[in-house]
Structure formats: structure tokens, C-alpha cells
Scaffold this active site. Structure first.
Site, PDB file in Angstrom:
ATOM      1  N   ASP A   1      48.122  46.822  42.753  1.00  0.00           N
ATOM      2  CA  ASP A   1      48.493  46.230  44.040  1.00  0.00           C
ATOM      3  C   ASP A   1      49.805  45.458  43.966  1.00  0.00           C
ATOM      4  O   ASP A   1      50.520  45.374  44.954  1.00  0.00           O
ATOM      5  CB  ASP A   1      47.364  45.372  44.617  1.00  0.00           C
ATOM      6  CG  ASP A   1      46.813  44.332  43.657  1.00  0.00           C
ATOM      7  OD1 ASP A   1      47.272  44.259  42.492  1.00  0.00           O
ATOM      8  OD2 ASP A   1      45.916  43.589  44.082  1.00  0.00           O
TER       9      ASP A   1
ATOM     10  N   ASP B   1      44.890  34.377  37.022  1.00  0.00           N
ATOM     11  CA  ASP B   1      43.604  35.087  36.966  1.00  0.00           C
ATOM     12  C   ASP B   1      42.962  35.203  35.588  1.00  0.00           C
ATOM     13  O   ASP B   1      41.753  35.387  35.495  1.00  0.00           O
ATOM     14  CB  ASP B   1      43.703  36.498  37.550  1.00  0.00           C
ATOM     15  CG  ASP B   1      43.985  36.481  39.031  1.00  0.00           C
ATOM     16  OD1 ASP B   1      43.625  35.498  39.701  1.00  0.00           O
ATOM     17  OD2 ASP B   1      44.574  37.456  39.522  1.00  0.00           O
TER      18      ASP B   1
END
Ligand SMILES: *[C@@H]1O[C@H](CO)[C@@H](O)[C@H](O)[C@H]1NC(C)=O
Ligand SMILES: *[C@@H]1O[C@H](CO)[C@@H](O)[C@H](O)[C@H]1NC(C)=O
Ligand SMILES: *[C@@H]1O[C@H](CO)[C@@H](O)[C@H](O)[C@H]1NC(C)=O
Ligand SMILES: *[C@@H]1O[C@H](CO)[C@@H](O)[C@H](O)[C@H]1NC(C)=O
Length: 841
Positions: free
Chosen positions: A53, A461
């Protein structure tokens, strides 16, 4: 040497100084972010691609277990959004051809319209057809797909299902141009969150996928039957029987869910569909799986579970082309206890799950899991959490030529294996991390410690990673930064006189977000000097490691000495840029707006230092590793240096301006200065061996994405080595020699490195309705995995705030997990910096 260069430059202005640096990834390994789509070529063995993405496209290597990036030269600062890949398509008749729809956001986080890019050499080179609307590779619904498809009967025909109400588009010239299919009117009605005023979740999700029926014959040289899935809770699957001239909703179809995938099994004459009642990738609490028998026009609900067991939607749909009737479907998001995969070999009449409860809390796992290629995935995730199989499973693909070979993408990595049919025999398969070569980290900071750890990489993350020495850079780490493991470590610093002392801060609200290490970033402990209210921003460690200065995201600038409680530093504005002197424990530096501040009392108080002529924004401060009081300051008008503790500054004389992150690193004799900024070759990475008088483009052909999201560190141990952290393509390093005062041997003069390898053509047709205007974004690479067994955790990273408070100048106004104000006070605009941080400027 220098004279020679100047003459050459004067002779041809298109030439620029460029050094021969060869960039390669620091091997964190295992991906680290969301893989929304994987496609296999239907007839050529081993040809497959995985789209990211925010990190471009990768091609599967021969041997089926490693990947090569194929978009590393097309995403420079001016076209960074080419790393947002919203769809990928292969030409069934030509395995050299690959197409992708690129663009990052459909709101104003992305200033540019999207493109359909095409390659006829498996991604080595690309051409582009620019669209007159935006494409959202990092928008909600990015795992539905694929929105882009090549007609199996005609390589010139390509369809693209657009977002934002822009409808269906078609090329009849192999992707050189696209025009709107005006007879297709179902542009999608689903909006993930109409109350979102930031433009991210309140855009129309648009079309989800395009699937040709290769069994339907041709009309005028094109495949007759085409299915289109549209993001709508009403009728959502449409069909054309006349090669796209006319369209109707398919009769008898289910409603109430969004079709995430629609896959043809030609031998069965069936279309299989997975549905979820959210657009993903984070949401969806209900769903179904259906089989549509095309000739009979009958729909059969083949959802594997029902009742209380059905608390998720379905995403990944792998159809085994070698064994008709065999498929695997994935829960899109089952946040607790784990994802679930179901396999059928009788077209959905019966299913078997990949794990089952025995007696709670024990379960039978019908698989073994192996993370050898990226050990940190086991250490930091699989062994820490009930979620082992992953989350955000939008793509699960069975190799069309090998029913044992399969891959699936998650929010963390790519898993897969080579013995899938054992599910039917021994009922136990092998799942491995198969993401080698995919580096999708959003790197927040890179630091090299003189005489200490070679590389500290704070990442989004996945916490962060320590590489003890240069020889470790090609080995996936055993563990991420843990105990505490911050989802995102936003900043890290070391103490100049005590180089094994390291501090880092984390970006989540509601927990202790400062960690200390006394062994160079190998092991960590929580710094309880903080409370659980502060988070984010950047951190600086005093030279003797007694004081932490923290410019938080939400609580101004705070300071803790000898691990006593953090207290406000009232003389500094919120979100100040901060740095510590690396030799003199008393000194810290800060910048806010155009004002430079100095502290000589270990950050207890700051007062104004020297002025930075004509600068209006201080962006980075880099202090000299050996010499007290020496530093470089990066601003919107370029770099300034000081050798007197910031009392006075001199603008460096070279022509690199508008600099962002800068760094020092050891060179062959003196330190090299590195800067992301704008120079003679455009906005990119430059190096100077003479303190900023002359600059060399050391980025070359390597893309790093947007220049203002890149971070840089010079190696403090390896002469000429330099590290770059990107937002979505991981960390890179290269080693070289730069020219300038000390006379760089390997500097070469070549044609401009900024010339793009992308040829552009335009759309030929009318523009469709304008995209919905938009403002904000939340999405990131992976969703934060809260290490928790609660089903309600980690269900969203949405930063939707209901606050009406306004952020002040320089204040944070957006980013993943941000819950504060998202609008700025009068006169300031909320400006995207990276997925984790937007600022009022
Ligand atoms: C995108 O395309 C539209 C339609 O042609 C145009 O009005 C708009 O200016 C374009 N946007 C950019 C940023 O080029
Ligand atoms: C999805 O289903 C859940 C549970 O049935 C429901 O609470 C939620 O509102 C649904 N979402 C949508 C978008 O319909
Ligand atoms: C499947 O194999 C794995 C690895 O050998 C093993 O750990 C697991 O217990 C097996 N599952 C069952 C249900 O026997
Ligand atoms: C189909 O799967 C079931 C169990 O899931 C297994 O017992 C059976 O042998 C399989 N059939 C074939 C043809 O593989």
C-alpha cells in the site's frame, strides 16, 4: 579535480555531479507492513507480484521464496505516490507484461492525480498513462481487488475500476490511454464513515474488482462476459454479456455486504466471491462466501461458519485451478483469538478450518509455523500474541500451476508454503514467512553510534531494530525492540559520552512511552519517569546519559534528570526540534519556527541563540560527534553551521537548499555531511565532504519516496557508509566516496539523475465527476497489534477525532493513532508529514 568538474558543469547544464553509490536494503526482512494484493500469472510458472500500500511492487524470484522490488526508480520526491499500488494486473497472454494503478490518497494528502503504469519487461522499465483523477493505494478498501484486469482474449483491452465515483475505465490500446465506460453507472455507494470530515474515510470506495469469464467466448475480439464488483451494500455485482457494451446487476445476488474478491473457476463454470460488511483492511464484523454458477445463474451461500462463530468478514480467496472445487478462504480480520482459514475440496459444501478449539483455551493447530527468514516475527509477534496467522488477510493465492504452493498477505508479512494439499491428507501443513526481499517498513529514524551500535532503526508498526555491526546488515534481526515493545518507536538517541546508553520513545497514547537501554539497544526497560499520558515526538539524550529531553506530540517539551519525573520545559514551544550536545553534558539545542535555542544547564532552561538568516523553519539539528558546541542546523532555506554552541551561525555556502533531515558520518579523513534537500539534481540526497561548500548527488537512480519523509544517518564507524530510512520501502545503505575539498576519487559526472524513466501519455476521454474533496488520512502499513487477548483490541488505527479543539502552529494535527485536534488555528494548514504525523504549518 574540482576545476575539471566545474568546467564540465558549465559546459552542459544538464549534467550534475553524482557519485557511484549502490544502494541496498538493510535486511530487516519479513515485510513489516500490509500486503493488500498478490497475483500469479495464470500460465507461466513462478511469475507473481505482490503489491504494497505504501511501498511499491515486488516480483517473486525464481525459487518461489524471495522477492525483488520493481518500482525502485519511479518514486522520487516528485512522484512518491507511485509507491501506493492500488491494483496490479498481468496479461494472461504475455507474462512479460505487468500493469499497476498507482496513487497514494484520493484526498489532498496526495497532490497528484493517479496513473496506470505499464511494463513489458516484468517491471524493469515502466511507462505511464496519467489519469485525471486520483488513485488511493493507501485508502480504505485497498485490499479489495483486483480493480485492474487485462482481457484474457485481447491484450489491448484493460479495465480499471476507479474510486471516488469515477466509475469504470477501459483501454483498447494496451494501457496507453483509458476512457470511461459510460454505460457502467454503478460507481459504488459505500462510504466507510460518512461522519469523517477529513476526507479519508468519507470518500466513495468505488469499484472493487473486474473479472473476465474466459469461458464465455468473444464478441468483436474481446471476452464477452465480464463481472465487476462494486463497493455497495445493495446490489454490488454487475455483468456484461457483450464485451462491456451494456451492464446489468446479476440476478439473485446477496446484499448487505461488500464483495472483496470475485474469482472465476473456469473448469467449474463458477464465480466464487468473498464478502465482508466493511471495506477493510481493518474492519468487517460480518461476512459471507458465495458460489455463483454462471450458466445456471444460481447463487449458493457457502459461508463456512454461522451464528456466534461468524464475527468477521471474508477477504482472501484462493482458488485451486489444478483441483476444481478446492479453495481456501480467509477471515479478513478475526482479531481474537486468531485469523481463520477454511478449505473446501467440494466447492464449498463442506469446509475444514486450519485450527480448532479442543478444550478452551487449548487448540489444535493443523499447521506448523516457521519464521526462519525473519526471526523477529516470531519473537515480536507470533510468540507474543494469540494471533499467529495474521490479520488484514485480503489476499490469499494458490499458485495456478501448483496446488501446493500458496501465499497470503497480512498486515505484517507474507506467509505461505509448499505443501497446501497436505491439508486434505495428513491434515497438517507448513506455513512459513515468505517475504524475503520485501522491506515495507516505515522508518522513523536511523542512528549510527560511534564505537557503539552500527545502526538503530526506529520504525512504524514493528517497534525498531538494532544492528550491532556492519556485518549484521544483511541478517534479519532475531528480535525487534521489545520489553517494552512500542508499536511505533518514533525517535531514538544515544548518549555521546556513554555510547551504550540509548533512549527511545513510542507513539501510542495510554502507556509508558520512554524506554532506556544500557547495552546499545539490545535490551530495554521502561523509563517510569514518564506517565502514561505523553507520547510521540522526538527524544534527545544528554552526553553523559543523565538527562532525557523529550519533545512530545501532545504534552510539549519535557525533561527528566536521573530518571526523576518528566517536567515541562517552559522555555520551549510545543513540537520543538531538539538535540543534545554529544560531548558536553550541559548543552542541549532546540529550534521552533525560525528561532534557535540553547540550554547550558542540561535542558532545565533555554534561551535564544544565534540567528539563522532568512530561515523560517528549523527542521533538524545535528551535533558533531566529537567536538562540543559544533553543529549543523537544517532549515527551509538550507543548512547553517555553528562552532560556538549555537551563539552564531554561518550559512553553508553550497547550493543545497530547502533541506529536511541531515546527518554527519565518518569519511575517509573528516566527517561527511549528508542532506535531503534541493540541489542541482533536484530534491534528493546529497553529500558534502567539505562542510557543505560542494555537494554530490549520492542518491543516483534509487528512489526513496518523498524527500521530506526520509531520514538519514552517516555511519559513525564505517568510512563513507550512509543509511537512509524511507516511509514504506524500509532502510537502505550504501558506501562511497564523495568529492569536494578532500578530493573524492570516485565522483563522476553523469547525465542528470532526476530524469525520469517514466514516459507519459494522457487519457483521451472526458473527465468524470470530480473526486470528493478530502483532507486527512489514517492508514499505515500494518495495523498496530496490541498484545492482548481481547477481541476488541487492535480493531482500528483510525484517528478520527471528535474534538473541536484546534492545534496550534507546529502542533500535531493528524497521523495514525492521533486522537488530538485535527484542525489548525487560524492561518495554519494541517500538513501531512508522514502517516504518523501531520503538522500545522
Ligand atoms: C487532476 O485531473 C483533473 C481533471 O483533468 C484536473 O482538473 C486537476 O487539475 C488534476 N490535478 C492535478 C493535481 O493535476
Ligand atoms: C457489520 O455487521 C455488524 C454486526 O452485524 C454491524 O454491527 C455493523 O454495523 C455492520 N457494518 C455495516 C457497515 O453494515
Ligand atoms: C501439526 O504440525 C505441527 C508441526 O509439526 C505441530 O506442532 C502440530 O501440533 C501439528 N498439529 C496437530 C493437530 O497435530
Ligand atoms: C477432501 O478433504 C477431506 C478433509 O478435509 C479429505 O478427507 C478428503 O480426502 C479430501 N478429498 C480429496 C479428493 O483430496
Amino acid at each position: 579535480m574540482r576545476t575539471h568538474q566545474i568546467l564540465q558543469l558549465a559546459a552542459a547544464s544538464a549534467l550534475s555531479v553524482r557519485a557511484a553509490y549502490t544502494w541496498q536494503n538493510v535486511r530487516i526482512g519479513g515485510g513489516g507492513g500490509f500486503t493488500p494484493g498478490i497475483v500469479f500469472h495464470p500460465t507461466s510458472s513462478g511469475v507473481a507480484y505482490a503489491r504494497m500500500d505504501i511501498g511499491g511492487l515486488y516480483k517473486l524470484n525464481a525459487g518461489d521464496d524471495s522477492w525483488t522490488p520493481v518500482t525502485d526508480t519511479i518514486a522520487d520526491s516528485s512522484n512518491w505516490h507511485n509507491w501506493g499500488v492500488d491494483a496490479v494486473a498481468l496479461d494472461p497472454q504475455d507474462d512479460a507484461k505487468v500493469y499497476m494503478a498507482v496513487g497514494m490518497y484520493t484526498n489532498d494528502w496526495d497532490p497528484s492525480n493517479g496513473s496506470i503504469m505499464r511494463s513489458s519487461d516484468q517491471g524493469a522499465t515502466w511507462e505511464s498513462c496519467d489519469l485525471d483523477f486520483k488513485v488511493g493505494g493507501n485508502m480504505p478498501g485497498r485490499g479489495m481487488g483486483e480493480r485492474l484486469a487485462v482481457d484474457p482474449a485481447n491484450s489491448d483491452i484493460i479495465y480499471f475500476g476507479a474510486r471516488s465515483g469515477n466509475g469504470l475505465w477501459k483501454s483498447t490500446d494496451g494501457g496507453a490511454s483509458f476512457s470511461q465506460v459510460e454505460s457502467y453507472t454503478a460507481v459504488g455507494t459505500f462510504i466507510a464513515d460518512a461522519t469523517d470530515t477529513y476526507g479519508y474515510s468519507n470518500d466513495i470506495q468505488g469499484l472493487a474488482w473486474v473479472t473476465f469469464d474466459s469461458t464465455s467466448g468473444t464478441t468483436g475480439g474481446a471476452t464477452s462476459r465480464i463481472f465487476v464488483g462494486t463497493a455497495s451494500l445493495d446490489e454490488s455485482v454487475f455483468v456484461s454479456e457483450d464485451a462491456g457494451s451494456t451492464w446489468t446487476a446479476v440476478d439473485g445476488q446477496p446484499t448487505g455486504y461488500l464483495p472483496h474478491k470475485g474469482r472465476l473457476q473456469p473448469d467449474e463454470g463458477a464465480l466464487y466471491l468473498t464478502y465482508s460488511n466493511g471495506s477493510g483492511p481493518y474492519d468487517g464484523t460480518d461476512g459471507s462466501v458465495w458460489r455463483y454458477e454462471i450458466e445456471a445463474a444460481t447463487w449458493t451461500d457457502i459461508t463456512p461458519v454461522s451464528g456466534d462463530s461468524l464475527y468477521f468478514g471474508f477477504g482472501g480467496l484462493g482458488v485451486d485451478m489444478q483441483n476444481p472445487g478446492t479453495l481456501v478462504v480467509a477471515s479478513l480480520n478475526s482479531w481474537w483469538p486468531d485469523a481463520q482459514l477454511f478449505r473446501t475440496n467440494d466447492s464449498g459444501a463442506t469446509w475444514s478450518p486450519i485450527w480448532e478449539w479442543t478444550s478452551y483455551p487449548s487448540m489444535d493447530y493443523y499447521y506448523g509455523m516457521y519464521t526462519d527468514k525473519a526471526p523477529w516475527i516470531n519473537a515480536g509477534f507470533v510468540s507474543q500474541d494469540t494471533k499467529r496467522l495474521g490479520w488484514m488477510i485480503e489476499t490469499l493465492e494458490i499458485d495456478p500451476l501448483d496446488g501446493d504452493h500458496w501465499l497470503y498477505g497480512t498486515g505484517l508479512t507474507v506467509f505461505g508454503g509448499h505443501d497446501l494439499t497436505n491439508w486434505d491428507t495428513t491434515h497438517n501443513i507448513t506455513i512459513e514467512v515468505l517475504a524475503d526481499g520485501i522491506e515495507e517498513m516505515s522508518v522513523q529514524q536511523v542512528v549510527s553510534v560511534p564505537g557503539g551500535s552500527e545502526l538503530l532503526a526506529a520504525v512504524g508498526d514493528d517497534s525498531g531494530f538494532t544492528f550491532a555491526s556492519a556485518s549484521d546488515l544483511d541478517t534479519s534481526p532475531e528480535t525487534p525492540w521489545m520489553t517494552p515493545m512500542f508499536t511505533t518507536s518514533g525517535s531514538v538517541d544515544y548518549a555521546g559520552n556513554s555510547v551504550d546508553s540509548v533512549v527511545r520513545i513510542g507513539n501510542e497514547e495510554g502507556d509508558y512511552m520512554v524506554a532506556l537501554s544500557s547495552d546499545g539497544g539490545v535490551s530495554w526497560s521502561i523509563d517510569y519517569a514518564t506517565d502514561t499520558s505523553m507520547y510521540g515526538g522526538s527524544v534527545a539524550y544528554s552526553a553523559d546519559a543523565d538527562t532525557v529531553l523529550w519533545s512530545t506530540s501532545n504534552a510539549g517539551v519535557v525533561r527528566s534528570q536521573y530518571q526523576s519525573s518528566f517536567v515541562a520545559v517552559s522555555s520551549l514551544a510545543d513540537s520543538s526540534v531538539i538535540a543534545s550536545d554529544k560531548s558536553d553534558n550541559s548543552y542541549f539545542y532546540a529550534g521552533s519556527g525560525s528561532t534557535f535555542y540553547v540550554s547550558s544547564d542540561i535542558a532545565a532552561s533555554f534561551s535564544e541563540g544565534g540567528t539563522l538568516d532568512s530561515a523560517s523553519e528549523i527542521r533538524d539539528i545535528v551535533t558533531h560527534p566529537d567536538n562540543a558546541g559544533e553543529m549543523y542546523v537544517s532549515t527551509d532555506v538550507g543548512i547553517f553551521s555553528s562552532t560556538d554552541y549555537g551563539s552564531s551561525f554561518t550559512a553553508v555556502s553550497g547550493d543545497v537548499t530547502g533541506t529536511y533531515h541531515i546527518a554527519l558520518g565518518v569519511g575517509s579523513s573528516d566527517y561527511i555531511l549528508y542532506a535531503f534537500g534541493t540541489g542541482s539534481s533536484g530534491s534528493r540526497l546529497y553529500a558534502s565532504a567539505d562542510g557543505g561548500s560542494s555537494w554530490t548527488d549520492i542518491q543516483g537512480d534509487q528512489s526513496f519516496g518523498a524527500v521530506n519523509t526520509c531520514v538519514v544517518a552517516g555511519s559513525m564507524n564505517e568510512a563513507g557508509q550512509v543509511y537512509v530510512g524511507t516511509n514504506g520501502r524500509g532502510a537502505f545503505y550504501a558506501q562511497g566516496t564523495v568529492g569536494g575539498g578532500s578530493g573524492g576519487g570516485s565522483t563522476t559526472t553523469t547525465t542528470s539523475a532526476t530524469s525520469s524513466s517514466v514516459a507519459t501519455t494522457s487519457t483521451t476521454s472526458k473527465s468524470s465527476t470530480s473526486p470528493v474533496t478530502a483532507e486527512e488520512s489514517t492508514a499505515s502499513t500494518a495495523t498496530p497489534t496490541t498484545i492482548s487477548t481481547s477481541a476488541t483490541t487492535a480493531t482500528t488505527t483510525s484517528a478520527t477525532s471528535t474534538s473541536t479543539e484546534l492545534a496550534s502552529h507546529w502542533g500535531q494535527c493528524g497521523g495514525v493513532s492521533w486522537t488530538g485536534p485535527t484542525e489548525c488555528g487560524d492561518g495554519y494548514t494541517c500538513t501531512y508529514q508522514n502517516d504518523y504525523y501531520s503538522q500545522c504549518l
